[in-house]
Design a protein around this motif. Structure first.
Motif, PDB file in Angstrom:
ATOM      1  N   LYS A   1       6.675   5.082  -5.299  1.00  0.00           N
ATOM      2  CA  LYS A   1       6.340   4.179  -6.400  1.00  0.00           C
ATOM      3  C   LYS A   1       7.004   4.708  -7.665  1.00  0.00           C
ATOM      4  CE  LYS A   1       1.856   6.385  -7.232  1.00  0.00           C
ATOM      5  NZ  LYS A   1       0.402   6.157  -7.315  1.00  0.00           N
TER       6      LYS A   1
ATOM      7  N   ILE B   1       6.729   4.826 -11.665  1.00  0.00           N
ATOM      8  CA  ILE B   1       5.688   4.704 -12.687  1.00  0.00           C
ATOM      9  C   ILE B   1       6.312   4.787 -14.070  1.00  0.00           C
ATOM     10  CG2 ILE B   1       3.548   5.691 -13.592  1.00  0.00           C
ATOM     11  CD1 ILE B   1       3.197   7.002 -10.802  1.00  0.00           C
TER      12      ILE B   1
ATOM     13  N   THR C   1       6.441   0.250  -4.833  1.00  0.00           N
ATOM     14  CA  THR C   1       5.598  -0.207  -5.939  1.00  0.00           C
ATOM     15  C   THR C   1       6.228   0.166  -7.266  1.00  0.00           C
ATOM     16  OG1 THR C   1       3.599   0.083  -4.601  1.00  0.00           O
ATOM     17  CG2 THR C   1       3.296   0.029  -6.959  1.00  0.00           C
TER      18      THR C   1
ATOM     19  N   ASP D   1       4.822   0.593 -11.166  1.00  0.00           N
ATOM     20  CA  ASP D   1       3.600   0.645 -11.978  1.00  0.00           C
ATOM     21  C   ASP D   1       3.944   0.763 -13.456  1.00  0.00           C
ATOM     22  OD1 ASP D   1       2.137   0.676  -9.645  1.00  0.00           O
ATOM     23  OD2 ASP D   1       1.552   2.789  -9.785  1.00  0.00           O
TER      24      ASP D   1
ATOM     25  N   SER E   1       0.347  -3.010 -11.526  1.00  0.00           N
ATOM     26  CA  SER E   1       1.118  -2.578 -10.361  1.00  0.00           C
ATOM     27  C   SER E   1       1.752  -3.786  -9.692  1.00  0.00           C
ATOM     28  CB  SER E   1       0.220  -1.871  -9.332  1.00  0.00           C
ATOM     29  OG  SER E   1      -0.235  -0.653  -9.838  1.00  0.00           O
TER      30      SER E   1
ATOM     31  N   THR F   1       3.725  -4.654  -6.183  1.00  0.00           N
ATOM     32  CA  THR F   1       4.006  -4.067  -4.875  1.00  0.00           C
ATOM     33  C   THR F   1       4.815  -5.025  -4.015  1.00  0.00           C
ATOM     34  OG1 THR F   1       1.986  -2.763  -4.966  1.00  0.00           O
ATOM     35  CG2 THR F   1       2.941  -3.096  -2.800  1.00  0.00           C
TER      36      THR F   1
END
Lengths: 71, 174
Positions: free
Chosen positions: A5, A7, B21, B23, B153, B155
Protein backbone atom coordinates in the motif's frame (compact mmCIF):
# COMPACT_ATOMS: atom_id res chain seq x y z
CA UNK A 1 6.12 -10.37 -3.94
CA UNK A 2 3.81 -9.17 -1.14
CA UNK A 3 1.02 -6.73 -1.92
CA UNK A 4 1.82 -3.20 -0.91
CA UNK A 5 0.00 0.00 0.00
CA UNK A 6 1.13 3.52 -0.76
CA UNK A 7 0.48 5.98 2.07
CA UNK A 8 0.37 9.74 1.63
CA UNK A 9 0.61 11.69 4.87
CA UNK A 10 -1.35 14.83 4.01
CA UNK A 11 0.20 16.83 6.87
CA UNK A 12 3.79 16.22 5.90
CA UNK A 13 3.45 15.26 2.24
CA UNK A 14 5.56 12.19 2.98
CA UNK A 15 4.86 9.15 0.78
CA UNK A 16 5.70 5.68 2.08
CA UNK A 17 5.16 2.21 0.67
CA UNK A 18 4.47 -0.69 3.05
CA UNK A 19 3.54 -4.35 2.77
CA UNK A 20 -0.07 -5.15 3.73
CA UNK A 21 -0.50 -6.68 7.19
CA UNK A 22 -2.07 -10.12 7.62
CA UNK A 23 -5.30 -8.47 8.83
CA UNK A 24 -5.38 -6.22 5.77
CA UNK A 25 -4.80 -9.16 3.44
CA UNK A 26 -7.63 -11.07 5.15
CA UNK A 27 -10.00 -8.09 4.99
CA UNK A 28 -9.15 -7.61 1.33
CA UNK A 29 -9.98 -11.26 0.57
CA UNK A 30 -13.23 -11.06 2.56
CA UNK A 31 -14.29 -7.84 0.80
CA UNK A 32 -13.59 -9.38 -2.60
CA UNK A 33 -15.57 -12.55 -1.80
CA UNK A 34 -18.51 -10.64 -0.31
CA UNK A 35 -18.62 -8.27 -3.22
CA UNK A 36 -18.39 -11.03 -5.83
CA UNK A 37 -21.36 -12.79 -4.21
CA UNK A 38 -23.44 -9.60 -3.97
CA UNK A 39 -22.66 -8.71 -7.58
CA UNK A 40 -23.48 -12.24 -8.79
CA UNK A 41 -26.80 -12.16 -6.89
CA UNK A 42 -27.62 -8.78 -8.38
CA UNK A 43 -26.70 -9.87 -11.90
CA UNK A 44 -28.80 -13.05 -11.53
CA UNK A 45 -31.80 -11.04 -10.33
CA UNK A 46 -31.49 -8.73 -13.34
CA UNK A 47 -31.16 -11.69 -15.73
CA UNK A 48 -34.16 -13.44 -14.16
CA UNK A 49 -36.24 -10.29 -14.53
CA UNK A 50 -35.25 -9.93 -18.19
CA UNK A 51 -36.13 -13.56 -18.86
CA UNK A 52 -39.52 -13.19 -17.18
CA UNK A 53 -40.22 -10.02 -19.15
CA UNK A 54 -39.32 -11.70 -22.45
CA UNK A 55 -41.56 -14.66 -21.59
CA UNK A 56 -44.47 -12.38 -20.77
CA UNK A 57 -44.06 -10.40 -24.00
CA UNK A 58 -44.01 -13.66 -25.96
CA UNK A 59 -47.14 -14.83 -24.14
CA UNK A 60 -48.89 -11.55 -24.98
CA UNK A 61 -47.60 -11.62 -28.55
CA UNK A 62 -46.27 -8.06 -28.45
CA UNK A 63 -42.84 -6.44 -28.73
CA UNK A 64 -41.02 -4.47 -26.02
CA UNK A 65 -41.71 -1.26 -27.97
CA UNK A 66 -45.41 -2.08 -28.08
CA UNK A 67 -45.40 -2.86 -24.36
CA UNK A 68 -43.82 0.53 -23.69
CA UNK A 69 -46.83 2.19 -25.31
CA UNK A 70 -49.00 0.70 -22.57
CA UNK A 71 -47.01 2.32 -19.75
CA UNK B 1 -7.70 32.51 -9.39
CA UNK B 2 -9.16 32.16 -5.94
CA UNK B 3 -7.38 29.70 -3.70
CA UNK B 4 -10.32 27.31 -3.54
CA UNK B 5 -8.94 24.11 -5.08
CA UNK B 6 -5.82 22.98 -3.30
CA UNK B 7 -3.78 19.82 -3.78
CA UNK B 8 -3.34 18.06 -0.42
CA UNK B 9 -0.26 15.93 0.11
CA UNK B 10 1.35 14.46 -2.98
CA UNK B 11 0.12 12.88 -6.18
CA UNK B 12 0.65 9.12 -6.04
CA UNK B 13 2.05 7.46 -9.14
CA UNK B 14 2.13 3.68 -8.88
CA UNK B 15 5.45 2.05 -9.66
CA UNK B 16 6.41 -1.02 -11.66
CA UNK B 17 5.42 -3.51 -8.93
CA UNK B 18 1.85 -2.16 -8.71
CA UNK B 19 -0.01 -1.34 -5.49
CA UNK B 20 -2.96 -2.94 -3.73
CA UNK B 21 -4.05 0.19 -1.88
CA UNK B 22 -3.51 3.93 -1.91
CA UNK B 23 -4.09 5.69 1.42
CA UNK B 24 -4.39 9.40 2.14
CA UNK B 25 -3.91 9.91 5.89
CA UNK B 26 -3.89 12.85 8.31
CA UNK B 27 -6.28 14.83 6.11
CA UNK B 28 -6.67 18.30 7.62
CA UNK B 29 -10.21 19.42 8.52
CA UNK B 30 -9.65 22.91 7.13
CA UNK B 31 -11.46 22.53 3.81
CA UNK B 32 -15.17 22.44 2.96
CA UNK B 33 -15.15 19.45 0.60
CA UNK B 34 -12.66 16.95 -0.80
CA UNK B 35 -12.08 15.71 -4.33
CA UNK B 36 -10.08 12.64 -5.32
CA UNK B 37 -8.95 12.34 -8.93
CA UNK B 38 -8.00 8.87 -10.11
CA UNK B 39 -6.42 7.69 -13.31
CA UNK B 40 -6.21 3.97 -12.70
CA UNK B 41 -5.86 0.57 -14.29
CA UNK B 42 -5.98 -2.84 -12.62
CA UNK B 43 -3.85 -5.94 -13.17
CA UNK B 44 -6.92 -8.25 -13.15
CA UNK B 45 -7.10 -10.53 -16.19
CA UNK B 46 -10.74 -10.11 -17.27
CA UNK B 47 -11.64 -6.88 -19.10
CA UNK B 48 -13.73 -4.24 -17.34
CA UNK B 49 -13.53 -5.82 -13.89
CA UNK B 50 -11.37 -3.36 -11.97
CA UNK B 51 -12.77 -1.87 -8.76
CA UNK B 52 -11.60 1.18 -6.85
CA UNK B 53 -12.95 0.46 -3.40
CA UNK B 54 -13.18 3.59 -1.27
CA UNK B 55 -13.31 3.50 2.52
CA UNK B 56 -13.06 6.27 5.12
CA UNK B 57 -11.18 6.13 8.43
CA UNK B 58 -10.61 2.38 8.11
CA UNK B 59 -14.37 1.74 8.41
CA UNK B 60 -15.53 -1.42 6.62
CA UNK B 61 -19.27 -1.44 7.43
CA UNK B 62 -22.38 0.70 6.79
CA UNK B 63 -21.74 1.75 3.18
CA UNK B 64 -24.46 2.09 0.56
CA UNK B 65 -23.91 2.15 -3.22
CA UNK B 66 -26.37 3.20 -5.94
CA UNK B 67 -24.75 3.24 -9.34
CA UNK B 68 -25.80 3.65 -12.93
CA UNK B 69 -23.60 2.53 -15.81
CA UNK B 70 -23.69 2.38 -19.58
CA UNK B 71 -21.55 0.14 -21.75
CA UNK B 72 -22.25 1.81 -25.09
CA UNK B 73 -25.04 -0.65 -25.88
CA UNK B 74 -26.83 -1.23 -22.59
CA UNK B 75 -27.55 0.51 -19.30
CA UNK B 76 -27.48 -1.10 -15.89
CA UNK B 77 -27.99 -0.23 -12.26
CA UNK B 78 -26.47 -1.74 -9.19
CA UNK B 79 -26.10 -1.45 -5.45
CA UNK B 80 -23.69 -4.26 -4.56
CA UNK B 81 -21.24 -3.65 -1.76
CA UNK B 82 -21.69 -2.68 1.90
CA UNK B 83 -18.07 -2.69 3.00
CA UNK B 84 -16.90 0.08 0.67
CA UNK B 85 -17.99 2.52 -2.04
CA UNK B 86 -17.05 1.24 -5.47
CA UNK B 87 -15.66 4.13 -7.47
CA UNK B 88 -15.15 1.57 -10.23
CA UNK B 89 -18.95 1.37 -10.62
CA UNK B 90 -19.53 -2.34 -10.34
CA UNK B 91 -15.89 -3.05 -11.14
CA UNK B 92 -15.72 -1.61 -14.63
CA UNK B 93 -12.28 -0.04 -14.48
CA UNK B 94 -9.86 -1.02 -17.28
CA UNK B 95 -7.72 -4.05 -16.58
CA UNK B 96 -5.07 -6.14 -18.29
CA UNK B 97 -7.94 -7.50 -20.42
CA UNK B 98 -8.66 -4.03 -21.84
CA UNK B 99 -6.74 -2.21 -24.56
CA UNK B 100 -3.13 -1.69 -23.51
CA UNK B 101 -2.24 1.54 -21.73
CA UNK B 102 -5.85 2.57 -21.17
CA UNK B 103 -6.86 4.00 -17.81
CA UNK B 104 -10.00 5.04 -15.96
CA UNK B 105 -10.82 8.68 -15.33
CA UNK B 106 -12.60 8.90 -11.98
CA UNK B 107 -13.64 11.80 -9.78
CA UNK B 108 -14.83 11.25 -6.23
CA UNK B 109 -16.48 14.26 -4.57
CA UNK B 110 -16.89 14.24 -0.79
CA UNK B 111 -18.92 17.19 0.52
CA UNK B 112 -18.80 18.34 4.16
CA UNK B 113 -16.20 15.71 4.98
CA UNK B 114 -15.28 17.31 8.30
CA UNK B 115 -18.86 17.75 9.50
CA UNK B 116 -20.76 15.64 12.03
CA UNK B 117 -23.33 14.09 9.71
CA UNK B 118 -23.23 10.85 7.72
CA UNK B 119 -20.71 11.03 4.90
CA UNK B 120 -21.99 11.09 1.32
CA UNK B 121 -19.98 11.06 -1.85
CA UNK B 122 -20.58 11.06 -5.56
CA UNK B 123 -18.51 9.36 -8.22
CA UNK B 124 -18.39 9.99 -11.92
CA UNK B 125 -16.23 7.64 -13.87
CA UNK B 126 -15.34 6.43 -17.32
CA UNK B 127 -13.26 3.49 -18.38
CA UNK B 128 -11.35 3.41 -21.62
CA UNK B 129 -11.28 0.56 -24.10
CA UNK B 130 -10.74 0.36 -27.85
CA UNK B 131 -13.48 -2.25 -28.18
CA UNK B 132 -17.26 -2.49 -28.35
CA UNK B 133 -17.81 -2.29 -24.60
CA UNK B 134 -16.47 0.74 -22.77
CA UNK B 135 -18.16 1.91 -19.60
CA UNK B 136 -19.17 5.19 -18.04
CA UNK B 137 -21.37 5.93 -15.08
CA UNK B 138 -22.16 7.49 -11.74
CA UNK B 139 -22.36 6.29 -8.17
CA UNK B 140 -24.14 7.91 -5.24
CA UNK B 141 -22.54 6.56 -2.09
CA UNK B 142 -23.15 6.92 1.62
CA UNK B 143 -21.28 5.96 4.75
CA UNK B 144 -23.70 5.90 7.70
CA UNK B 145 -21.09 7.17 10.14
CA UNK B 146 -20.77 10.72 11.41
CA UNK B 147 -17.02 10.83 12.10
CA UNK B 148 -15.03 13.43 10.19
CA UNK B 149 -13.08 11.94 7.30
CA UNK B 150 -9.41 11.95 8.31
CA UNK B 151 -8.23 9.19 6.00
CA UNK B 152 -9.27 7.75 2.66
CA UNK B 153 -8.25 4.33 1.36
CA UNK B 154 -8.65 3.29 -2.25
CA UNK B 155 -8.20 -0.41 -2.89
CA UNK B 156 -7.86 -2.24 -6.20
CA UNK B 157 -9.39 -5.55 -7.27
CA UNK B 158 -5.97 -7.11 -7.85
CA UNK B 159 -3.32 -4.38 -8.02
CA UNK B 160 -3.32 -0.87 -9.40
CA UNK B 161 -1.11 -1.02 -12.48
CA UNK B 162 2.05 0.99 -13.05
CA UNK B 163 1.40 4.65 -13.90
CA UNK B 164 -1.96 4.71 -12.12
CA UNK B 165 -2.27 8.01 -10.28
CA UNK B 166 -4.30 9.41 -7.38
CA UNK B 167 -4.49 13.01 -6.22
CA UNK B 168 -6.45 14.51 -3.31
CA UNK B 169 -7.69 18.10 -3.44
CA UNK B 170 -9.34 20.29 -0.82
CA UNK B 171 -12.18 22.61 -1.83
CA UNK B 172 -12.71 25.88 0.01
CA UNK B 173 -16.01 27.68 -0.47
CA UNK B 174 -15.41 31.28 0.49
Amino acid sequence: MADTKIIVNCETGEVTELELTADEVAQRAKDAADYAKAKADEDKAAADKATAKAALLAKLGITADEAALLA
Amino acid sequence: MANTYVKIGSTVTVGLAGAATIDFTSIPATYTDLVVKLSTRDTAVTANTGAAKVTFNGTVTSYTNRYLTGSGSAAATGSAGTTFIDAGLGSLMPTTGNTASTFSNIEIYIPNYAGSTNKSLSVDAVGENNATAAYAGFNAGLLSNTAAVASISITSTTLFSQYSTATLYGILKN
